[in-house]
Design an enzyme around this catalytic site. Structure first.
Site, short mmCIF file in Angstrom:
data_model
loop_
_atom_site.label_atom_id
_atom_site.label_comp_id
_atom_site.label_asym_id
_atom_site.label_seq_id
_atom_site.Cartn_x
_atom_site.Cartn_y
_atom_site.Cartn_z
N GLU A 188 24.20 -45.26 -65.81
CA GLU A 188 24.88 -44.42 -66.81
C GLU A 188 25.33 -45.33 -67.97
O GLU A 188 25.40 -46.56 -67.83
CB GLU A 188 26.10 -43.74 -66.18
CG GLU A 188 25.77 -42.77 -65.08
CD GLU A 188 24.84 -41.65 -65.52
OE1 GLU A 188 25.17 -40.90 -66.43
OE2 GLU A 188 23.73 -41.55 -64.95
N ASP A 199 29.37 -40.92 -60.13
CA ASP A 199 28.11 -40.21 -60.37
C ASP A 199 27.67 -39.50 -59.08
O ASP A 199 27.27 -38.32 -59.11
CB ASP A 199 27.04 -41.21 -60.84
CG ASP A 199 25.71 -40.55 -61.10
OD1 ASP A 199 25.57 -39.92 -62.16
OD2 ASP A 199 24.82 -40.64 -60.23
N LYS A 203 27.35 -35.37 -58.30
CA LYS A 203 26.14 -34.75 -57.73
C LYS A 203 26.48 -34.03 -56.44
O LYS A 203 25.96 -32.94 -56.16
CB LYS A 203 25.08 -35.82 -57.50
CG LYS A 203 24.51 -36.38 -58.80
CD LYS A 203 23.73 -37.66 -58.56
CE LYS A 203 23.07 -38.16 -59.82
NZ LYS A 203 22.60 -39.57 -59.70
P1 NAP Z 1 20.73 -42.57 -72.94
O1 NAP Z 1 19.52 -43.37 -72.75
O2 NAP Z 1 22.03 -43.25 -73.21
O3 NAP Z 1 20.45 -41.51 -74.11
C1 NAP Z 1 21.40 -40.62 -74.58
C2 NAP Z 1 20.85 -39.93 -75.82
O4 NAP Z 1 21.73 -38.90 -76.19
C3 NAP Z 1 20.71 -40.86 -77.02
O5 NAP Z 1 19.53 -40.55 -77.71
C4 NAP Z 1 21.92 -40.51 -77.88
O6 NAP Z 1 21.68 -40.63 -79.28
C5 NAP Z 1 22.11 -39.06 -77.55
N1 NAP Z 1 23.50 -38.62 -77.65
C6 NAP Z 1 24.57 -39.07 -76.98
N2 NAP Z 1 25.66 -38.37 -77.29
C7 NAP Z 1 25.26 -37.44 -78.20
C8 NAP Z 1 25.92 -36.43 -78.91
N3 NAP Z 1 27.23 -36.21 -78.79
N4 NAP Z 1 25.19 -35.66 -79.75
C9 NAP Z 1 23.87 -35.87 -79.90
N5 NAP Z 1 23.19 -36.81 -79.25
C10 NAP Z 1 23.87 -37.59 -78.41
O7 NAP Z 1 20.98 -41.64 -71.66
P2 NAP Z 1 19.92 -41.19 -70.57
O8 NAP Z 1 19.77 -42.26 -69.54
O9 NAP Z 1 18.71 -40.63 -71.22
O10 NAP Z 1 20.73 -40.02 -69.84
C11 NAP Z 1 20.91 -38.78 -70.47
C12 NAP Z 1 21.52 -37.80 -69.48
O11 NAP Z 1 20.64 -37.65 -68.37
C13 NAP Z 1 22.84 -38.28 -68.90
O12 NAP Z 1 23.68 -37.18 -68.68
C14 NAP Z 1 22.46 -38.89 -67.56
O13 NAP Z 1 23.49 -38.83 -66.62
C15 NAP Z 1 21.33 -37.97 -67.17
N6 NAP Z 1 20.37 -38.57 -66.24
C16 NAP Z 1 19.87 -39.80 -66.49
C17 NAP Z 1 18.95 -40.34 -65.62
C18 NAP Z 1 18.36 -41.69 -65.84
O14 NAP Z 1 17.66 -42.18 -64.95
N7 NAP Z 1 18.57 -42.33 -66.99
C19 NAP Z 1 18.57 -39.61 -64.47
C20 NAP Z 1 19.14 -38.35 -64.26
C21 NAP Z 1 20.02 -37.82 -65.15
P3 NAP Z 1 21.31 -42.04 -79.99
O15 NAP Z 1 19.97 -42.41 -79.40
O16 NAP Z 1 21.25 -41.74 -81.41
O17 NAP Z 1 22.40 -42.99 -79.58
N1 HSE Z 2 22.70 -43.24 -63.12
C1 HSE Z 2 22.05 -42.29 -62.28
C2 HSE Z 2 21.55 -42.97 -61.03
C3 HSE Z 2 20.92 -41.65 -63.00
O1 HSE Z 2 21.46 -44.20 -61.04
O2 HSE Z 2 21.25 -42.29 -60.05
C4 HSE Z 2 20.25 -40.55 -62.21
O3 HSE Z 2 21.12 -39.48 -62.02
#
Ligand code: NAP
Ligand code: HSE
Length: 404
Positions: A188, A199, A203
């Site tokens: 995260e 986290d 879930k």
């Molecule tokens: P990330 O790489 O940090 O990307 C977040 C994106 O959202 C960035 O493009 C950011 O913009 C944009 N953003 C953040 N706050 C915003 C706002 N207030 N308004 C508009 N845009 C905004 O995060 P991520 O890993 O993709 O995760 C995104 C979500 O999916 C999270 O809730 C996370 O818990 C969930 N998730 C992630 C994974 C994983 O493996 N990464 C797996 C399951 C679920 P900028 O690029 O301009 O900064």
């Molecule tokens: N940070 C989260 C994890 C992303 O490591 O499982 C997937 O929900």
């Protein structure tokens, strides 16, 4: 055209764009019309992106999306809790379906957004928010039609499992392993959410509320994370023929339930113990189906994007239900009554400390600079009581449940 408004272009958002580009032709054949990302909302328009964004409209103003009549579905992958909540609410009120990968947001507003979607006859789907690429929520909703679910849980955080695997199998330091998980995009934005267990707790709240058909709040779940784990813990686990895993479980107990997120010391031959790296495993037990296990990648851009897009396809083909999947059972939280044997390491040692803990010690594993023990079977609150009475704070101990 199926018009999509994408919120977020980070790890998951980029995965969504990549899959839609890769599967463009197949999706158009399947749906009879193209899936088009009409607009993408980000925080910083000038940020360099991993993919070529020339053909997309990128904006920092949500009004551009809400006012676009051709956007029927909002896909949210921001990680933001407050503003994104406002966006999703506005989207549902404005007649747009919502798909979210954001477990922090979904957990916080589960009941409200589920009811709003039902009122509006729209979809509110969040498969990607639990266990990344594993389609566990769909399977759970399916089993709920015929079963009373008595137990659900497992390994639901890829980052913690990756850290524990890298430390245990390859001898990496905790901070090195965490850094790798961040670089790959598993963690995260604030990785404390992962390692402190929040986290997993979010879930589990989602899984348990659906599975037990009662409201399981974040505050109902006992929480211990892996942030205090050390190489000594892993060495001792190895000697015991066991592995540490961060386990999230909830189960029905009579007219109540108990739910907890806690490091567990599992026998190496157990199924969950064999789950390595960023893989997750969720097990559920139903009164008709018995035990089912779901295994797959729990984090990472493409698997998570795949889960979000599977929700999108359900909306596109109309195979979703706008009826809230939450139930009305009134189960009491019995979490305070958890009894088990525990692995306990205290970051300091003196004879008086050992004496004080003696009544609850089953086996002394290490003493010297630190005290490490396996406890007798006892209520968890007794351990917390002993720690408190010896003025041992959260940073000074590591606690895990010893699985039979
Ligand atoms: P990330 O790489 O940090 O990307 C977040 C994106 O959202 C960035 O493009 C950011 O913009 C944009 N953003 C953040 N706050 C915003 C706002 N207030 N308004 C508009 N845009 C905004 O995060 P991520 O890993 O993709 O995760 C995104 C979500 O999916 C999270 O809730 C996370 O818990 C969930 N998730 C992630 C994974 C994983 O493996 N990464 C797996 C399951 C679920 P900028 O690029 O301009 O900064
Ligand atoms: N940070 C989260 C994890 C992303 O490591 O499982 C997937 O929900």
């Amino acid at each position: 055209m199926i018009g999509v408004g994408l919120l977020g272009l980070g790890t998951v958002g980029t995965g969504i764009v990549e899959i839609l580009e890769d599967r463009k032709k197949e999706l158009e054949e399947l749906l009879g019309e193209p899936v088009v990302i009409r607009k993408i909302l980000v925080l910083n328009k000038k940020k360099p992106r991993k993919l070529n964004t020339d053909r997309y409209v990128i904006t920092t103003d949500f009004k551009d999306l809400i006012n676009d009549k051709d956007i029927q579905i909002i896909l949210e992958a921001t990680g933001d809790q407050d503003r994104a909540y406002g966006y999703l609410k506005e989207a549902l009120i404005g007649g747009k379906h919502v798909v979210s990968a954001n477990k922090a947001l979904v957990s916080k507003h589960l009941e409200e957004l589920s009811l709003l979607a039902e009122e509006k006859g729209l979809a509110f789907l969040y498969e990607a928010s639990v266990a990344g690429g594993i389609p566990v929520l769909k399977a759970l909703k399916d089993q709920l039609r015929l079963n009373r679910i008595n137990k659900i849980g497992g390994i639901v955080n890829g980052t913690c499992n990756f850290i524990l695997t890298r430390m245990g199998d390859e001898g990496l330091d905790y901070s090195q392993a965490l850094k790798e998980a961040q670089e790959i995009g598993y963690a995260e934005l604030d990785p404390r959410d992962d390692v402190e267990g929040l986290d997993s707790l979010r879930k589990l709240r989602i899984l348990a509320s659906l599975a037990l058909q009662t409201r399981v709040g974040e505050e109902d779940i006992l929480l211990e994370g892996i942030e205090g784990i050390s190489k000594l813990d892993l060495e001792l686990a190895n000697k015991l023929g066991r592995r540490f895993k961060l386990i999230a479980t909830a189960r029905r107990v009579g007219v109540g339930f108990e739910a907890q997120v806690m490091p567990s010391l599992l026998k190496k031959e157990s199924q969950l113990s064999g789950v390595c790296g960023a893989y997750n495993m969720v097990e559920l037990t139903g009164d008709k189906i018995g035990s089912l296990s779901f295994y797959g990648l729990g984090a990472g851009g493409l698997p998570t994007a795949n889960a979000a897009l599977s929700d999108l396809l359900d909306i596109a083909v109309g195979s979703y239900s706008s009826k809230s999947p939450l139930g009305q059972e009134a189960l009491t939280n019995l979490g305070g009554k958890l009894e088990a044997s525990f692995y306990l390491r205290i970051n300091k040692y003196n004879c008086e400390l050992e004496q004080a803990f003696k009544p609850i010690i089953e086996e002394l594993l290490f003493s010297g600079t630190q005290l490490v023990v396996l406890t007798k079977k006892l209520p968890l609150k007794e351990i917390y009581y002993q720690l408190e009475s010896q003025s041992i704070s959260k940073n000074d101990y590591f606690l895990a449940r010893l699985e039979a």
